[in-house]
Design an enzyme around this catalytic site. Structure first.
Site, PDB file in Angstrom:
ATOM      1  N   TYR A 270      35.892  54.365  50.412  1.00  0.00           N
ATOM      2  CA  TYR A 270      36.297  54.719  51.783  1.00  0.00           C
ATOM      3  C   TYR A 270      36.225  56.236  52.008  1.00  0.00           C
ATOM      4  O   TYR A 270      37.179  56.957  51.698  1.00  0.00           O
ATOM      5  CB  TYR A 270      37.730  54.197  52.033  1.00  0.00           C
ATOM      6  CG  TYR A 270      37.792  52.705  51.832  1.00  0.00           C
ATOM      7  CD1 TYR A 270      37.578  51.847  52.896  1.00  0.00           C
ATOM      8  CD2 TYR A 270      37.954  52.160  50.555  1.00  0.00           C
ATOM      9  CE1 TYR A 270      37.562  50.470  52.703  1.00  0.00           C
ATOM     10  CE2 TYR A 270      37.929  50.785  50.352  1.00  0.00           C
ATOM     11  CZ  TYR A 270      37.742  49.960  51.427  1.00  0.00           C
ATOM     12  OH  TYR A 270      37.706  48.600  51.239  1.00  0.00           O
TER      13      TYR A 270
ATOM     14  N   THR B 160      28.593  38.955  52.956  1.00  0.00           N
ATOM     15  CA  THR B 160      30.058  39.104  53.028  1.00  0.00           C
ATOM     16  C   THR B 160      30.770  37.785  52.723  1.00  0.00           C
ATOM     17  O   THR B 160      30.187  36.702  52.765  1.00  0.00           O
ATOM     18  CB  THR B 160      30.520  39.602  54.419  1.00  0.00           C
ATOM     19  OG1 THR B 160      30.205  38.603  55.377  1.00  0.00           O
ATOM     20  CG2 THR B 160      29.872  40.918  54.782  1.00  0.00           C
TER      21      THR B 160
ATOM     22  N   GLN C   4      32.522  52.319  53.131  1.00  0.00           N
ATOM     23  CA  GLN C   4      32.875  51.890  54.484  1.00  0.00           C
ATOM     24  C   GLN C   4      31.984  52.669  55.460  1.00  0.00           C
ATOM     25  O   GLN C   4      31.501  53.757  55.134  1.00  0.00           O
ATOM     26  CB  GLN C   4      34.358  52.221  54.719  1.00  0.00           C
ATOM     27  CG  GLN C   4      34.915  51.803  56.055  1.00  0.00           C
ATOM     28  CD  GLN C   4      34.797  50.310  56.293  1.00  0.00           C
ATOM     29  OE1 GLN C   4      33.710  49.852  56.658  1.00  0.00           O
ATOM     30  NE2 GLN C   4      35.883  49.579  56.112  1.00  0.00           N
TER      31      GLN C   4
ATOM     32  N   ALA D  79      41.354  45.380  43.704  1.00  0.00           N
ATOM     33  CA  ALA D  79      39.972  45.034  43.346  1.00  0.00           C
ATOM     34  C   ALA D  79      39.707  45.356  41.873  1.00  0.00           C
ATOM     35  O   ALA D  79      38.935  44.657  41.211  1.00  0.00           O
ATOM     36  CB  ALA D  79      39.006  45.813  44.245  1.00  0.00           C
TER      37      ALA D  79
ATOM     38  N   ASP E  25      41.575  41.840  52.734  1.00  0.00           N
ATOM     39  CA  ASP E  25      42.744  42.222  53.548  1.00  0.00           C
ATOM     40  C   ASP E  25      43.785  41.123  53.519  1.00  0.00           C
ATOM     41  O   ASP E  25      43.453  39.948  53.390  1.00  0.00           O
ATOM     42  CB  ASP E  25      42.302  42.484  54.994  1.00  0.00           C
ATOM     43  CG  ASP E  25      41.567  43.809  55.117  1.00  0.00           C
ATOM     44  OD1 ASP E  25      42.034  44.794  54.510  1.00  0.00           O
ATOM     45  OD2 ASP E  25      40.526  43.843  55.783  1.00  0.00           O
TER      46      ASP E  25
ATOM     47  N   GLU F 154      23.451  44.577  54.599  1.00  0.00           N
ATOM     48  CA  GLU F 154      24.554  43.611  54.564  1.00  0.00           C
ATOM     49  C   GLU F 154      24.315  42.559  55.644  1.00  0.00           C
ATOM     50  O   GLU F 154      23.926  42.895  56.769  1.00  0.00           O
ATOM     51  CB  GLU F 154      25.901  44.295  54.819  1.00  0.00           C
ATOM     52  CG  GLU F 154      27.061  43.284  54.757  1.00  0.00           C
ATOM     53  CD  GLU F 154      28.407  43.875  55.144  1.00  0.00           C
ATOM     54  OE1 GLU F 154      29.003  44.567  54.311  1.00  0.00           O
ATOM     55  OE2 GLU F 154      28.840  43.630  56.297  1.00  0.00           O
TER      56      GLU F 154
ATOM     57  N   LYS G 121      39.006  51.749  39.535  1.00  0.00           N
ATOM     58  CA  LYS G 121      38.099  50.613  39.805  1.00  0.00           C
ATOM     59  C   LYS G 121      36.800  50.784  39.007  1.00  0.00           C
ATOM     60  O   LYS G 121      36.282  49.824  38.444  1.00  0.00           O
ATOM     61  CB  LYS G 121      37.828  50.552  41.321  1.00  0.00           C
ATOM     62  CG  LYS G 121      36.983  49.402  41.750  1.00  0.00           C
ATOM     63  CD  LYS G 121      37.264  48.906  43.166  1.00  0.00           C
ATOM     64  CE  LYS G 121      37.149  49.909  44.269  1.00  0.00           C
ATOM     65  NZ  LYS G 121      37.479  49.330  45.579  1.00  0.00           N
TER      66      LYS G 121
ATOM     67  N   ALA H 240      34.810  37.483  55.831  1.00  0.00           N
ATOM     68  CA  ALA H 240      35.248  38.567  56.713  1.00  0.00           C
ATOM     69  C   ALA H 240      35.115  38.129  58.161  1.00  0.00           C
ATOM     70  O   ALA H 240      34.141  37.461  58.518  1.00  0.00           O
ATOM     71  CB  ALA H 240      34.420  39.830  56.461  1.00  0.00           C
TER      72      ALA H 240
END
Ligand code: FAD
Length: 287
Positions: A145, A49, A176, A125, A111, A18, A165, A52
């Site tokens: 998560y 990203t 995460q 999402a 968020d 990432e 999802k 963020a």
């Protein structure tokens, strides 16, 4: 190439990175040389990203993803959030991605931002996954998560929402960050029970400085095993030692994850070529 194809073709642990666009106040070119170097360390794909940490918006994500794919020769994934977007905004984002040859999207809710009224056209999402799927031929990924999303009531509710999802079109998932592999293995068991059968990458964040740990734990609530805290405390005032210890800890996590058959490792590089290099070199013969 679509990311789902990479998982199918590879048949063993996928290794991806990432990266993030520079802050709005910095020219976009300021990260190019670092990202070009990061791309030489052999990732199967690089994800970029979206907005963020105050780093800007879609156009920068798209531009960096395009650079990664079209100039640095590595498959790219563009993150896309929907909480502050209308359907028309998303249409424009998709058009832009198509124009740059980007065919992979990590579909996120994002968020809530203090003082910004959410658009409420996409609540989750999964709504974005459904919408993207209806619009064209994008490969869609999603976030997950291991320590439960901060807004979810409990792990059962969270994994059932994750299943929605996947049923809405997410073909693979990226987790995460976490510092305790047993947390990840328990999460994988829950996903299996819930009938989630898509590849799940483990998100690994090499901790290289003290403020980074504090920020990360505050933001995502990752628990810190005693072994990890001890290392961080011992070297907190010695930046070089802390960086090396953080890299060693991440490598140990990755070796264990690969040995336990993880579908993929997603390395949060923090745009740091040194960290990407050291970790890639340490694990390249295991992949
Ligand atoms: P969702 O999947 O929508 O989940 C959000 C919450 O809603 C969860 O508690 C879930 O249990 C619940 N939920 C989901 N569906 C339903 C439903 N149908 N009914 C009821 N409840 C439901 N943020 C950025 O701003 N930019 C980025 O680039 C970015 N990249 C990320 C990459 C990864 C790998 C990860 C793990 C996170 C990333 N984030 C990013 C952070 C992310 O946007 C936040 O964690 C956000 O709070 C949730 O996004 P999500 O897509 O996981 O949301």
């Amino acid at each position: 190439m679509k990311i789902a194809e990479i998982f199918k073709n590879k048949g063993k642990t996928v290794f991806s990175f990432e990266v993030f666009p520079p802050k709005k106040t910095s020219p976009i070119e300021s990260v190019y040389s670092k990202l070009e170097e990061i791309c030489t360390y052999g990732p199967d794909f690089v994800s970029v990203t979206y907005g963020a940490g105050g780093t800007g918006s879609h156009s920068r994500t798209c531009e960096i993803a395009s650079k990664v794919k079209n100039n640095f020769g590595v498959e790219a994934v563009a993150h896309l959030t929907c909480v502050n977007s209308t359907k028309q905004d998303i249409d424009e984002n998709l058009k832009d991605l198509r124009a740059h040859g980007i065919e992979n999207i990590l579909a996120l809710r994002g968020d809530y931002t203090e003082g910004v009224e959410p658009k409420n056209e996409f609540l989750y999402a999964s709504d974005l996954c459904t919408y993207i799927k209806s619009k064209g031929d994008f490969d869609i990924g999603g976030a997950c998560y291991p320590e439960v999303h901060t807004e979810a009531k409990d792990e059962v509710e969270d994994v059932l929402n994750l299943k929605k999802k996947v049923d809405s079109g997410a073909e693979h998932l990226i987790s995460q960050l976490f510092f305790d592999n047993s947390v990840f293995y328990r999460f994988i068991e829950r996903t299996k029970i819930a009938g989630i059968n898509v590849p799940i990458e483990a998100g690994i964040m090499p901790v290289t400085n003290k403020s980074q740990i504090e920020r990360m734990v505050l933001m995502c609530g990752a628990s810190l095993p005693a072994k990890f805290s001890k290392i961080m405390q011992k070297y907190e005032n010695n930046p070089d030692a802390l960086r090396d210890a953080g890299i060693a800890y991440a490598v140990e996590q990755i070796v264990d994850l690969i040995a336990n058959g993880a579908d993929g490792i997603h390395l949060y590089t923090m745009n740091n070529p040194y960290v990407a290099k050291k970790i890639s070199e340490a694990v390249k013969n295991l992949l």
